[in-house]
Design an enzyme around this catalytic site. Structure first.
Site, PDB file in Angstrom:
ATOM      1  N   ASP A  91      11.205   6.889  -4.822  1.00  0.00           N
ATOM      2  CA  ASP A  91       9.795   6.883  -5.232  1.00  0.00           C
ATOM      3  C   ASP A  91       9.287   8.335  -5.273  1.00  0.00           C
ATOM      4  O   ASP A  91       9.581   9.124  -4.368  1.00  0.00           O
ATOM      5  CB  ASP A  91       9.009   6.061  -4.184  1.00  0.00           C
ATOM      6  CG  ASP A  91       7.577   5.778  -4.599  1.00  0.00           C
ATOM      7  OD1 ASP A  91       7.309   5.710  -5.811  1.00  0.00           O
ATOM      8  OD2 ASP A  91       6.729   5.614  -3.695  1.00  0.00           O
ATOM      9  N   HIS A 188      -3.543   5.967  -4.359  1.00  0.00           N
ATOM     10  CA  HIS A 188      -2.685   5.859  -3.176  1.00  0.00           C
ATOM     11  C   HIS A 188      -3.527   5.931  -1.909  1.00  0.00           C
ATOM     12  O   HIS A 188      -4.593   6.530  -1.906  1.00  0.00           O
ATOM     13  CB  HIS A 188      -1.675   7.015  -3.154  1.00  0.00           C
ATOM     14  CG  HIS A 188      -0.646   6.940  -4.234  1.00  0.00           C
ATOM     15  ND1 HIS A 188      -0.514   7.888  -5.215  1.00  0.00           N
ATOM     16  CD2 HIS A 188       0.306   6.013  -4.480  1.00  0.00           C
ATOM     17  CE1 HIS A 188       0.491   7.562  -6.012  1.00  0.00           C
ATOM     18  NE2 HIS A 188       1.005   6.424  -5.599  1.00  0.00           N
ATOM     19  N   LYS A 192      -9.103   3.517  -1.177  1.00  0.00           N
ATOM     20  CA  LYS A 192      -9.218   3.215  -2.604  1.00  0.00           C
ATOM     21  C   LYS A 192     -10.599   2.658  -2.896  1.00  0.00           C
ATOM     22  O   LYS A 192     -11.244   2.123  -2.020  1.00  0.00           O
ATOM     23  CB  LYS A 192      -8.225   2.122  -3.011  1.00  0.00           C
ATOM     24  CG  LYS A 192      -6.826   2.341  -2.559  1.00  0.00           C
ATOM     25  CD  LYS A 192      -5.992   1.141  -2.950  1.00  0.00           C
ATOM     26  CE  LYS A 192      -4.734   1.014  -2.171  1.00  0.00           C
ATOM     27  NZ  LYS A 192      -3.822   2.108  -2.264  1.00  0.00           N
ATOM     28  N   HIS A 219       1.254   1.588  -9.091  1.00  0.00           N
ATOM     29  CA  HIS A 219       1.261   2.313  -7.813  1.00  0.00           C
ATOM     30  C   HIS A 219      -0.077   2.044  -7.121  1.00  0.00           C
ATOM     31  O   HIS A 219      -1.035   1.624  -7.749  1.00  0.00           O
ATOM     32  CB  HIS A 219       1.410   3.824  -8.070  1.00  0.00           C
ATOM     33  CG  HIS A 219       2.826   4.235  -8.333  1.00  0.00           C
ATOM     34  ND1 HIS A 219       3.508   5.112  -7.535  1.00  0.00           N
ATOM     35  CD2 HIS A 219       3.692   3.873  -9.311  1.00  0.00           C
ATOM     36  CE1 HIS A 219       4.733   5.276  -7.998  1.00  0.00           C
ATOM     37  NE2 HIS A 219       4.870   4.538  -9.087  1.00  0.00           N
ATOM     38  N   GLY A 220      -0.119   2.310  -5.819  1.00  0.00           N
ATOM     39  CA  GLY A 220      -1.388   2.166  -5.092  1.00  0.00           C
ATOM     40  C   GLY A 220      -1.848   0.727  -5.022  1.00  0.00           C
ATOM     41  O   GLY A 220      -3.023   0.422  -5.227  1.00  0.00           O
ATOM     42  N   ASN A 263       3.789  -1.435  -6.035  1.00  0.00           N
ATOM     43  CA  ASN A 263       4.156  -0.527  -4.934  1.00  0.00           C
ATOM     44  C   ASN A 263       3.255  -0.706  -3.712  1.00  0.00           C
ATOM     45  O   ASN A 263       2.022  -0.659  -3.824  1.00  0.00           O
ATOM     46  CB  ASN A 263       4.010   0.923  -5.398  1.00  0.00           C
ATOM     47  CG  ASN A 263       5.151   1.362  -6.279  1.00  0.00           C
ATOM     48  OD1 ASN A 263       5.904   0.544  -6.786  1.00  0.00           O
ATOM     49  ND2 ASN A 263       5.283   2.656  -6.460  1.00  0.00           N
ATOM     50  N   ARG A 269       1.594   0.647   6.891  1.00  0.00           N
ATOM     51  CA  ARG A 269       1.208   1.706   7.854  1.00  0.00           C
ATOM     52  C   ARG A 269       0.022   1.213   8.669  1.00  0.00           C
ATOM     53  O   ARG A 269      -0.055   1.422   9.880  1.00  0.00           O
ATOM     54  CB  ARG A 269       0.812   2.979   7.112  1.00  0.00           C
ATOM     55  CG  ARG A 269       1.956   3.642   6.396  1.00  0.00           C
ATOM     56  CD  ARG A 269       1.460   4.920   5.720  1.00  0.00           C
ATOM     57  NE  ARG A 269       2.568   5.646   5.147  1.00  0.00           N
ATOM     58  CZ  ARG A 269       2.610   6.071   3.900  1.00  0.00           C
ATOM     59  NH1 ARG A 269       1.604   5.847   3.072  1.00  0.00           N
ATOM     60  NH2 ARG A 269       3.660   6.730   3.455  1.00  0.00           N
TER      61      ARG A 269
HETATM   62  P1  13P Z   1      -0.389   2.234  -1.464  1.00  0.00           P
HETATM   63  O1  13P Z   1      -0.846   3.538  -0.870  1.00  0.00           O
HETATM   64  O2  13P Z   1      -1.523   1.488  -2.081  1.00  0.00           O
HETATM   65  O3  13P Z   1       0.354   1.403  -0.519  1.00  0.00           O
HETATM   66  O4  13P Z   1       0.594   2.590  -2.674  1.00  0.00           O
HETATM   67  C1  13P Z   1       1.894   3.027  -2.416  1.00  0.00           C
HETATM   68  C2  13P Z   1       2.555   3.584  -3.614  1.00  0.00           C
HETATM   69  O5  13P Z   1       2.093   3.476  -4.717  1.00  0.00           O
HETATM   70  C3  13P Z   1       3.853   4.257  -3.399  1.00  0.00           C
HETATM   71  O6  13P Z   1       4.327   4.859  -4.556  1.00  0.00           O
END
Ligand code: 13P
Length: 323
Positions: A91, A188, A192, A219-220, A263, A269
């Site tokens: 990634d 990310h 958000k 992503h995110g 993702n 976390r």
């Molecule tokens: P998050 O921070 O929303 O978990 O996204 C993780 C991500 O996109 C890793 O590439």
């Protein structure tokens, strides 16, 4: 109880195989893994719920655990949970990590040149595609810029940019990348949507119209559960309680617009912070990492099985055509 180690472990599959099975129907959770506890949580969730997954390793994770330790953990997990169908993905890589990954056990790499201008992004992505394809490894690229914090990189909202749908088509044609991460309103990290905007489906729809049947990546995608944040703060944390993540409804809707890979890093976390803060708050006389570590593995597994249900991937391992 200790699990028997089987020598019939699955080899990692290509994400392209997963995408051709899931496009438009369900999405594959791509989960960032840093630690042994997370490796167990993810693989046991995937095996027990018969769900295909993508294990994601970032440059920060490689830096923390060591690239060899990480890949050895993936291989061990594949032996301990031998029915798991999984891909191994780098990634947010750049050339130096990609070079190592394509000579290691990865089946997929991401070149993140999204902060460069269009031409440079094309040039760098194209070069990576050439190298990776020669080893039968697929490439995810990114166009557009997400805000937020990803490992050591922080992008503020004023520098974020949605993916331009017409450019997306040109980019894919010029580079030959196998999937595209798009910037459609997510960011990310744990903070958000403080502006409450959410996913920009009108942008996503235009991208899909330009690139029909082509796998798109979100992503995110963490949900940033408010209940989790409240509990973390209740046990001594100081996280911003106003932020929210991607809703389950948004994720489900995004699948019909071509999102194949979702993702997730932040949610796991937050879960870690919740489990450990609560544990040591309630039992301040304890200091053994193994006890809360076990709790985290159980909570992680439960969380992932719930995510698989939302993404529609739960139970789909059996119907994956691996040929
Ligand atoms: P998050 O921070 O929303 O978990 O996204 C993780 C991500 O996109 C890793 O590439």
């Amino acid at each position: 109880m200790e699990k028997e180690i089987s020598s019939n472990k699955m080899k990692p599959v290509s994400p392209s195989t997963l995408y051709s099975n899931c496009y438009g129907k369900y999405a594959i959770a791509a989960v960032n893994v840093f630690t042994m506890e997370q490796m167990h949580g993810l693989f046991s969730a995937a095996q027990d719920s018969a769900t295909p997954i993508i294990v994601q390793l970032t440059p920060a994770a490689r830096n923390y655990a060591h690239p060899k330790m990480l890949i050895a953990m993936v291989e061990a997990a594949a032996e301990i949970y031998p029915k798991t169908i999984y891909a191994v993905h780098l990634d947010h890589g750049v050339e130096e990590h990609i070079e190592d990954a394509i000579n290691s056990r990865y089946t997929s790499v991401m070149i993140d040149a999204s902060h460069d201008d269009f031409n440079n992004n094309v040039k760098r992505t194209k070069a990576v595609v050439k190298k990776a394809h020669s080893k039968k490894i697929v490439v995810e690229a990114e166009l557009g810029v997400l805000s937020g914090v990803e490992d050591d990189l922080s992008i503020d909202e004023s520098h974020a940019r949605y993916t331009d749908p017409a450019q997306a088509k040109e980019f894919v044609q010029l580079t030959g990348c196998d999937s595209l991460a798009v910037a459609v309103g997510t960011s990310h990290g744990a903070y958000k949507f403080s502006g409450g905007k959410g996913l920009q489906f009108h942008v996503l729809e235009k991208i899909q119209n330009e690139l029909p049947d082509y796998p798109l990546v979100l992503h995110g995608s963490s949900s940033v559960n408010k209940k989790e944040i409240t509990e973390i703060n209740q046990y001594g944390g100081k996280l911003n309680g106003n932020a929210s993540g991607v809703t389950d409804e948004e994720l489900k809707k995004a699948i019909s617009y071509g999102i194949c890979k979702v993702n997730i890093a932040t949610d796991l976390r937050l879960l870690w912070a919740k489990v450990f803060r609560k544990f040591f708050h309630e039992q301040p006389d304890l200091f053994d990492p193994v006890i809360p570590g076990k709790e985290y593995m159980i909570a992680y597994k439960q969380f992932m099985i719930e995510r698989f249900e939302i993404l529609g991937s739960k139970g789909k391992a059996a119907s994956i055509n691996l040929n």
